[in-house]
Design an enzyme around this catalytic site. Sequence first.
Site, short mmCIF file in Angstrom:
data_model
loop_
_atom_site.label_atom_id
_atom_site.label_comp_id
_atom_site.label_asym_id
_atom_site.label_seq_id
_atom_site.Cartn_x
_atom_site.Cartn_y
_atom_site.Cartn_z
N LYS A 1 0.97 -1.27 -0.03
CA LYS A 1 0.02 -0.06 0.09
C LYS A 1 0.91 1.17 0.06
O LYS A 1 2.19 1.18 0.48
CB LYS A 1 -0.85 -0.01 1.19
CG LYS A 1 -0.20 0.08 2.50
CD LYS A 1 0.22 1.37 3.29
CE LYS A 1 0.68 1.19 4.61
NZ LYS A 1 1.29 2.45 5.27
N ASP B 1 -2.92 -1.78 9.88
CA ASP B 1 -3.23 -1.60 8.18
C ASP B 1 -3.97 -2.70 7.68
O ASP B 1 -4.44 -2.83 6.69
CB ASP B 1 -2.01 -1.61 7.54
CG ASP B 1 -1.27 -0.16 7.62
OD1 ASP B 1 -1.86 0.70 7.98
OD2 ASP B 1 -0.02 -0.02 7.76
#
Length: 300
Positions: A28, A153
């Site tokens: 990401k 996350d």
Amino acid sequence: MRILRHPRRPTAHAGVGEPALTIHAPAKLNLTLDVLGRRPDGFHELESLMVTAGWFDTLTFAPADDFALSVTGATGVPTDGSNLVSRAAAALAESAGRTVSGAITLHKRIPHDAGLGGGSSDAAAALLGLNELWGCGLSRIELSEIGATVGSDVPFFLAGSAAGVVRGRGERVEPIAAGPRRWAVLAKPPIGLSTAAVFAAWGGRASANGTARAAASYSGSLAGLAETTVNDLDGPATELEPRLAAERDAFALAGFSRSCLSGSGTSRFALCRSASAARSAAATLRRLRPGPVVAVPLAV
Ligand code: C5P
């Protein structure tokens, strides 16, 4: 993140040892990261525009009586209970009231200590894969709740959206529609920083509050979006590790007036017009600085 089911070969007996599933776990990037304050639980309240990026670890899952994790592609990655894959497996087993089993092979490509969420993405993939392998039948929302106990996350990777505004500790994900295909050049210096140390160095400074503007620009022009990338942890990370200033300088020399740290670092990225622009910038950055550089599509 999708589950790829291996067709069973007609001659093979389905069972122990035969790989059943593969999941490609993306990295990401935080196009923005606003740190809004320190919470009573010690974590920080965040707002971030997060997108998946086309740099992948690969996990394969095979049925097995015991649990075993093996790692290829990188040295020094723990294969014991401290790996986020093992922690995700243990958390899912506890929630499902069963023992941990299965043979997982993790092929690492995403560097660690990079702010790219590699460990969290692996954990999300482990939850998805083991939920299937064990037949738990949990929804992505239920897996996300378990994932949030493993890493901040993890819920983003389980949300099933390639871009989203993430809030809270990271557990509240508001998906946003995919805009046009975007590319980034992404560089990881041979320096690592502890996420906890970078958050501690943030020390209550004012936020750039970039996320709302970036989310509004997300489906607009690339130049407009590129102007909105900002990370409140960039300053604290560079104060902790002054060599990171050379990374920003290298991006400037490569022609980027704006580059941005991802997460708590240490990787840095800049948005690019096209795949070829990203590849050419990657070649320039490889000459200017040490460590891996990749050209990656975003929101994969
Ligand atoms: O959840 P994760 O393991 O990624 O967090 C690593 C560390 O980063 C935490 O122990 C905490 O010190 C810091 N952190 C934080 N606020 C967040 C996410 C992480 O302070 N929202």
